[in-house]
Design a protein around this motif. Structure first.
Motif, PDB file in Angstrom:
ATOM      1  N   THR A 422       0.862  -1.186   0.000  1.00  0.00           N
ATOM      2  CA  THR A 422       0.000   0.000   0.000  1.00  0.00           C
ATOM      3  C   THR A 422       0.894   1.230   0.000  1.00  0.00           C
ATOM      4  O   THR A 422       2.016   1.190   0.534  1.00  0.00           O
ATOM      5  CB  THR A 422      -0.907   0.055   1.249  1.00  0.00           C
ATOM      6  OG1 THR A 422      -0.103   0.234   2.419  1.00  0.00           O
ATOM      7  CG2 THR A 422      -1.742  -1.202   1.384  1.00  0.00           C
ATOM      8  N   PRO A 423       0.434   2.332  -0.568  1.00  0.00           N
ATOM      9  CA  PRO A 423       1.257   3.549  -0.606  1.00  0.00           C
ATOM     10  C   PRO A 423       1.602   4.101   0.770  1.00  0.00           C
ATOM     11  O   PRO A 423       2.509   4.923   0.887  1.00  0.00           O
ATOM     12  CB  PRO A 423       0.380   4.537  -1.389  1.00  0.00           C
ATOM     13  CG  PRO A 423      -0.507   3.679  -2.209  1.00  0.00           C
ATOM     14  CD  PRO A 423      -0.800   2.486  -1.358  1.00  0.00           C
ATOM     15  N   GLN A 424       0.900   3.652   1.794  1.00  0.00           N
ATOM     16  CA  GLN A 424       1.188   4.141   3.139  1.00  0.00           C
ATOM     17  C   GLN A 424       2.393   3.436   3.770  1.00  0.00           C
ATOM     18  O   GLN A 424       2.928   3.896   4.772  1.00  0.00           O
ATOM     19  CB  GLN A 424      -0.044   3.940   4.048  1.00  0.00           C
ATOM     20  CG  GLN A 424      -1.222   4.839   3.709  1.00  0.00           C
ATOM     21  CD  GLN A 424      -1.916   4.452   2.423  1.00  0.00           C
ATOM     22  OE1 GLN A 424      -2.116   3.263   2.151  1.00  0.00           O
ATOM     23  NE2 GLN A 424      -2.286   5.446   1.612  1.00  0.00           N
ATOM     24  N   ASP A 425       2.832   2.336   3.177  1.00  0.00           N
ATOM     25  CA  ASP A 425       3.971   1.607   3.719  1.00  0.00           C
ATOM     26  C   ASP A 425       5.260   2.375   3.441  1.00  0.00           C
ATOM     27  O   ASP A 425       5.414   2.969   2.365  1.00  0.00           O
ATOM     28  CB  ASP A 425       4.052   0.212   3.087  1.00  0.00           C
ATOM     29  CG  ASP A 425       5.034  -0.685   3.815  1.00  0.00           C
ATOM     30  OD1 ASP A 425       4.604  -1.429   4.713  1.00  0.00           O
ATOM     31  OD2 ASP A 425       6.250  -0.641   3.492  1.00  0.00           O
ATOM     32  N   PRO A 426       6.207   2.381   4.396  1.00  0.00           N
ATOM     33  CA  PRO A 426       7.476   3.115   4.182  1.00  0.00           C
ATOM     34  C   PRO A 426       8.301   2.594   3.014  1.00  0.00           C
ATOM     35  O   PRO A 426       9.214   3.279   2.549  1.00  0.00           O
ATOM     36  CB  PRO A 426       8.219   2.944   5.507  1.00  0.00           C
ATOM     37  CG  PRO A 426       7.562   1.798   6.200  1.00  0.00           C
ATOM     38  CD  PRO A 426       6.131   1.807   5.758  1.00  0.00           C
ATOM     39  N   SER A 427       7.988   1.408   2.503  1.00  0.00           N
ATOM     40  CA  SER A 427       8.714   0.866   1.360  1.00  0.00           C
ATOM     41  C   SER A 427       8.240   1.441   0.032  1.00  0.00           C
ATOM     42  O   SER A 427       8.881   1.227  -1.006  1.00  0.00           O
ATOM     43  CB  SER A 427       8.567  -0.663   1.312  1.00  0.00           C
ATOM     44  OG  SER A 427       9.330  -1.274   2.330  1.00  0.00           O
ATOM     45  N   PHE A 428       7.115   2.178   0.038  1.00  0.00           N
ATOM     46  CA  PHE A 428       6.586   2.735  -1.204  1.00  0.00           C
ATOM     47  C   PHE A 428       7.529   3.805  -1.753  1.00  0.00           C
ATOM     48  O   PHE A 428       7.877   4.760  -1.072  1.00  0.00           O
ATOM     49  CB  PHE A 428       5.199   3.336  -0.963  1.00  0.00           C
ATOM     50  CG  PHE A 428       4.578   3.956  -2.184  1.00  0.00           C
ATOM     51  CD1 PHE A 428       4.114   3.165  -3.228  1.00  0.00           C
ATOM     52  CD2 PHE A 428       4.459   5.337  -2.302  1.00  0.00           C
ATOM     53  CE1 PHE A 428       3.533   3.737  -4.358  1.00  0.00           C
ATOM     54  CE2 PHE A 428       3.879   5.923  -3.419  1.00  0.00           C
ATOM     55  CZ  PHE A 428       3.412   5.109  -4.452  1.00  0.00           C
ATOM     56  N   VAL A 429       7.917   3.644  -3.007  1.00  0.00           N
ATOM     57  CA  VAL A 429       8.834   4.572  -3.678  1.00  0.00           C
ATOM     58  C   VAL A 429       8.081   5.538  -4.579  1.00  0.00           C
ATOM     59  O   VAL A 429       8.354   6.742  -4.605  1.00  0.00           O
ATOM     60  CB  VAL A 429       9.887   3.794  -4.490  1.00  0.00           C
ATOM     61  CG1 VAL A 429      10.709   4.737  -5.358  1.00  0.00           C
ATOM     62  CG2 VAL A 429      10.791   2.996  -3.560  1.00  0.00           C
ATOM     63  N   GLY A 430       7.137   5.021  -5.349  1.00  0.00           N
ATOM     64  CA  GLY A 430       6.403   5.858  -6.294  1.00  0.00           C
ATOM     65  C   GLY A 430       5.610   4.995  -7.251  1.00  0.00           C
ATOM     66  O   GLY A 430       5.395   3.803  -7.008  1.00  0.00           O
ATOM     67  N   THR A 431       5.195   5.595  -8.349  1.00  0.00           N
ATOM     68  CA  THR A 431       4.306   4.936  -9.300  1.00  0.00           C
ATOM     69  C   THR A 431       4.884   4.980 -10.710  1.00  0.00           C
ATOM     70  O   THR A 431       5.448   5.994 -11.119  1.00  0.00           O
ATOM     71  CB  THR A 431       2.927   5.624  -9.307  1.00  0.00           C
ATOM     72  OG1 THR A 431       2.406   5.646  -7.974  1.00  0.00           O
ATOM     73  CG2 THR A 431       1.951   4.896 -10.213  1.00  0.00           C
ATOM     74  N   ILE A 432       4.735   3.868 -11.425  1.00  0.00           N
ATOM     75  CA  ILE A 432       5.018   3.854 -12.853  1.00  0.00           C
ATOM     76  C   ILE A 432       3.690   4.039 -13.576  1.00  0.00           C
ATOM     77  O   ILE A 432       2.769   3.234 -13.419  1.00  0.00           O
ATOM     78  CB  ILE A 432       5.606   2.521 -13.339  1.00  0.00           C
ATOM     79  CG1 ILE A 432       6.821   2.109 -12.536  1.00  0.00           C
ATOM     80  CG2 ILE A 432       5.967   2.601 -14.825  1.00  0.00           C
ATOM     81  CD1 ILE A 432       7.330   0.718 -12.904  1.00  0.00           C
TER      82      ILE A 432
END
Length: 499
Positions: A422-432
């Motif tokens: 989920t985008p709320q996780d600290p592992s989220f970098v961004g979107t393609i």
């Protein structure tokens, strides 16, 4: 000095129909026009301008498609739903006319989707929006009109969760005024007032593109223009539209929200310039030109060098507010870097580079470390020790597809196996965003690829502190929205770099 319409028509005739204004004329026109202000659509001024826009769109939709001031003619300038020659035959038949000649020159000239010229993305769309603005002034009779922008990202995007709701005026199909702004071809929930960046169809919109210090690729950075094209530009297209709407190139400009979206993209470019970002000045870039229709339905040739500064245009404009660069932005003063240091990259077990096929389910890959002795210090600490304060990037190269994908993918660094992406996780970098990648074009499919990059210095630091970067890094690609299984989206390579 006032230059009358009759004089401009004479100049047009002398130029063979296309108005090419010399510098002295440009300066005279600029002197005769006061600088106009574009407002956020959420402001009282923006609402007034939106009413003018809605009336003009309604009038343009009633004009015959052979008219350069018609909605279809302007839509097709971006891209045609079918092959360009097919659409020309549908609209004009076999009869030659000045308007057909305009259409042959103007239709489907959108960059970078027409030729793969990624540097031209921003100036082409600035021209496109600028001339649509002129058309609305003449169609509506309101010469004070300025196109409002949809402010869906940035510090002024408040209240939280509401600025990413499609403005209500675009969601009223039977309204006598606002009905012209409604389109049914939007993702589920969009026309019901659901935030467009909400799951399962939406992805977060960011200003991370403004972190880039260069317009073009430099070192590990794909550059401001390419990164802006990806997010928020492409991401917003994916968030709003389906396969007959904003979600695909061929239909995108039929949705009236397209223009408010691109007005905001133009504002982000102007904000990056205002903060200190420099545009390219080489002749191959500045000399590029395209043909558009002005408010009188006449062809106008516009050149990149003429539109690099909104305050020096023939019809100058500014925005009611500008955006600041986000935290973690790379300083503009940082020296230009031509080479990058690779610290981990995607590999097959045999050691050969491998393209990564994305599917309707999350795909996880491992990056092979290029660092020595990472086992004792942990990968994150070893990485920071090796880079000595340099900027860290996650660089994705050769993004491609065999058909329009129709959705985006979230990118995650070292997402634990038992954690749902989920985008709320600290592992989220961004979107393609795959908007426009694999789009059909004349004679086959668009074959160019896309490169993007994410500044991940702060993310790597947080993951290192949380003990998530002890091992060699992994990357997870998680689909957002409905995937076109026949599109075969691919990421050519992934690397963790510094420069």
């Amino acid at each position: 000095m006032t230059i009358r319409r009759r004089t401009l028509l004479k100049l047009s005739a002398l130029a063979g129909g296309a108005m090419i204004l010399p510098d002295v004329m440009q300066r005279a026109l600029a002197a005769s026009n006061t600088t106009k202000v574009r407002h956020a659509v959420s402001t009282p001024e923006g609402k007034l301008m939106l009413a003018v826009y809605a009336r003009a769109v309604g009038l343009m939709m009633k004009k015959p498609s052979t008219d350069p001031l018609s909605w279809i003619f302007q839509w097709y300038t971006h891209s045609t739903p079918e092959d360009k020659e097919v659409e020309l035959q549908k609209v004009f038949g076999s009869t030659s006319s000045p308007h057909r000649q305009m259409a042959e020159t103007m239709w489907f000239t959108c960059e970078p989707h027409r030729s793969g010229n990624s540097d031209a993305f921003l100036p082409w769309h600035r021209m496109y929006v600028l001339y649509l603005e002129q058309i609305v002034r003449d169609v509506s009779g309101d010469q004070a009109f300025t196109l409002p922008y949809w402010d869906y990202v940035g510090p002024s995007c408040t209240p939280a969760g509401q600025c990413t709701v499609l403005p209500e005026e675009f969601r009223k199909p039977n309204h006598p005024l606002w009905g012209s702004l409604y389109r049914p071809d939007r993702n589920p929930g969009v026309n019901d007032g659901k935030p467009v960046d909400a799951s399962p169809y939406g992805s977060p919109l960011t200003l991370d593109c403004m972190k880039s210090p260069r317009y073009r690729e430099s070192g590990s950075d794909a550059g401001f223009c390419a990164n802006l094209d990806n997010d928020p530009h492409g991401v917003m297209h994916d968030n709003v539209g389906d396969d007959k709407g904003m979600g695909v190139i061929a239909w995108a400009a039929n949705d009236p929200i397209f223009w408010l979206h691109h007005c905001n993209i133009d504002r982000i470019w102007a904000s990056w310039n205002k903060a200190g970002g420099l545009n390219p000045q080489d002749t191959p870039f500045t000399s590029q030109s395209w043909t558009f229709s002005n408010g009188q339905g006449l062809p106008v040739v516009a050149k990149v060098s003429d539109v690099l500064d909104t305050t020096t245009l023939a019809s100058p404009y500014i925005y009611d507010s500008y955006l600041s660069r986000p935290a973690g932005s790379v300083p503009f003063s940082k020296p230009l870097v031509r080479a990058a240091s690779v610290h981990a990259q995607s590999r097959l077990s045999s050691g050969r580079s491998s393209a990564i096929a994305l599917t309707e389910k999350p795909v996880k890959i491992a990056l092979a470390s290029q660092l020595r002795s990472t086992s004792k210090a942990g990968f994150g600490n070893a990485l920071f020790s090796a880079t000595q304060g340099e900027t860290l990037y996650l660089t994705l190269s050769d993004i491609s597809a065999s058909a329009e994908v129709g959705n985006s993918y979230g990118v995650y660094l070292n997402l634990p196996a038992n954690v749902t992406p989920t985008p709320q996780d600290p592992s989220f970098v961004g979107t393609i965003s795959f908007f426009g990648v694999g789009m059909p074009t004349h004679g086959g499919h668009h074959t160019s690829t896309r490169d993007i990059s994410f500044v991940v210095t702060d993310i790597v630091q947080k993951l290192t502190d949380a003990k998530r970067m002890n091992q060699e890094p992994t990357i997870t690609f998680a689909p957002i929205g409905k995937n076109n299984v026949n599109a075969k989206p691919v990421v050519g390579s992934v690397s963790l770099q510094s420069s």
